[in-house]
Design an enzyme around this catalytic site. Structure first.
Site, short mmCIF file in Angstrom:
data_model
loop_
_atom_site.label_atom_id
_atom_site.label_comp_id
_atom_site.label_asym_id
_atom_site.label_seq_id
_atom_site.Cartn_x
_atom_site.Cartn_y
_atom_site.Cartn_z
N GLN A 97 59.90 10.81 32.32
CA GLN A 97 60.67 11.63 32.79
C GLN A 97 61.59 12.60 31.59
O GLN A 97 62.06 11.77 30.94
CB GLN A 97 61.73 10.86 33.77
CG GLN A 97 62.82 11.90 34.29
CD GLN A 97 63.93 11.12 35.12
OE1 GLN A 97 64.98 10.84 34.35
NE2 GLN A 97 64.09 11.40 36.28
N TYR A 153 72.42 16.89 35.50
CA TYR A 153 71.87 17.07 34.32
C TYR A 153 71.55 18.55 33.89
O TYR A 153 71.86 19.45 35.12
CB TYR A 153 70.82 16.18 33.83
CG TYR A 153 71.19 14.78 33.92
CD1 TYR A 153 72.24 14.34 33.00
CD2 TYR A 153 70.67 13.80 34.67
CE1 TYR A 153 72.88 13.06 32.88
CE2 TYR A 153 71.15 12.64 34.57
CZ TYR A 153 72.17 12.22 33.88
OH TYR A 153 72.74 10.92 34.04
N ARG A 202 62.32 15.77 39.99
CA ARG A 202 63.23 15.18 40.78
C ARG A 202 64.44 15.85 41.11
O ARG A 202 64.77 16.64 40.14
CB ARG A 202 63.82 13.84 39.78
CG ARG A 202 64.51 12.79 40.72
CD ARG A 202 64.73 11.63 39.68
NE ARG A 202 65.90 10.85 40.16
CZ ARG A 202 65.69 9.66 40.94
NH1 ARG A 202 64.58 9.20 41.58
NH2 ARG A 202 66.76 8.92 41.22
N GLY A 204 64.64 1.80 42.81
CA GLY A 204 65.10 1.34 41.17
C GLY A 204 65.19 0.07 40.74
O GLY A 204 64.63 -0.61 40.61
#
Length: 362
Positions: A97, A178, A225, A318
């Site tokens: 990622q 982000y 994502r 996760g």
């Protein structure tokens, strides 16, 4: 058989099962470089249909946290190759990622002490954790058109290094507040040029990055994502239900390997995206009131239901993967699931990293 354990044949990314290991920051990369312990951690989880690594910065100014890994130098690529070889030796598949943190950064992370970059000069209101205490995120520097072009190139360079490092592909982090998400959201993007204002303009950077990376390494090696409606890191969207269908429609001609949705609110927005996205969709589900340790059978059931309902093609977890390195075996057996220890999530050594037991090791 549980739907999570069935193969995924559609699209350019065939998987032996539909269980994806979601990206999770672990902050164990001293000096931005992964280690042999990182290789062991991911190799332990190679029975995943696909592993997506922790967020990895594509450039120096893309770093947002201490001890996160980079992929912008030959030395970092060589260190990551040890990881990919370990995963492949156990029959796994692994994407890295690529995460540019944008305004979620701090001068203390950068050798030149400069400001983090963002679409607009709006501080996050959040803080950076350091061993010396919490530091306020500063007001970032608004990116110029040259900065935007350079950022696209940095993603491309990192993606090429990823291929050299042996990764099967890359996931572009367009979620969780982000940089890519900062361009998408209207409270973080106040630009008046071609990258701001309308939905069409705010999705432009995301589409350009996906297209450029796909052109460089192949769209079948490129995923993205997204986290519709997320308020992490101070992001707010006033038009989520318009924004994300428009984005995935714009991505259809680019043909990335997958879109990875991290659910933040209801499943309604996921269904809207599914209706406009004909490609592979990976879903990171968030059912109501999950077990805070991640040892939640309801999450497994919710993921299987999403597959049966056609909402998703694969499901990412996760904490379930963090604490259960043999997750497919546990799902096949109906559990039990080990709970994760949050005190070892970030930083530290092998404890809470490579020492979680398997069913066979109990």
């Amino acid at each position: 058989m549980n739907a999570l354990l069935t193969p995924l044949e559609r699209g350019p990314l065939p998987l032996p099962n539909r269980l994806v290991m979601a990206p999770m920051t672990r902050s164990r990369a001293r000096g931005g470089q992964v280690t042999a312990l990182t290789a062991e951690y991911y190799a332990q989880r190679a029975t995943a249909g696909l592993i997506i690594t922790e967020g990895t910065q594509p450039c120096v100014v893309g770093q947002g946290y201490i001890d996160t890994p980079g992929l912008h130098s030959p030395e970092q690529a060589a260190a990551w190759r040890v990881v990919t070889e370990a995963v492949h030796a156990r029959g796994g598949r692994i994407f890295v990622q690529l995460m540019h943190s944008g305004r979620i950064g701090h001068p203390s992370l950068y050798p030149d002490g400069g400001l983090p970059l963002a679409p607009s000069a709006i501080a996050s209101g959040e803080r950076l954790y350091t061993p010396d205490g919490l530091l306020d995120h500063p007001e970032p520097r608004e990116m110029t058109s040259a900065d935007i072009a350079r950022s696209v190139d940095e993603f491309v360079t990192a993606a090429r290094l990823a291929v050299e490092a042996g990764f099967d592909g890359v996931e572009l982090h367009g979620a969780s507040g982000y940089l890519i998400h900062q361009f998408l959201a209207d409270n973080t993007n106040r630009r008046t040029d071609a990258y701001g204002g309308t939905v069409e303009n705010r999705i432009r950077f995301a589409v350009e990055v996906v297209r450029a990376v796909g052109d460089a390494i192949g769209p079948d090696r490129t995923g993205i994502r997204l986290s519709p409606g997320s308020t992490l890191n101070g992001v707010r969207e006033s038009d989520t239900e318009l924004l994300y269908p428009a984005l995935v429609r714009a991505l259809v001609p680019v043909s990335p390997a997958y879109v990875h949705i991290s659910e933040f609110g209801t499943r309604d927005i996921t269904k809207l995206i599914r209706a406009d996205w004909p490609g592979t969709l990976i879903l990171n589900p968030h059912p109501g009131s999950p077990d805070p340790t991640g040892a939640d059978p309801a999450a497994v059931a919710d993921g299987a239901d999403a597959l049966r309902d056609g909402v998703a093609d694969a499901i990412s977890f996760g904490q379930l993967w963090l604490a259960n390195p043999d997750l497919p075996e546990r799902i096949a057996a109906g559990g039990p699931f080990t709970g994760a220890d949050p005190t070892t999530f970030y930083g530290g050594d092998h404890r809470g990293y490579t020492d979680y037991p398997t069913l066979a090791g109990r």
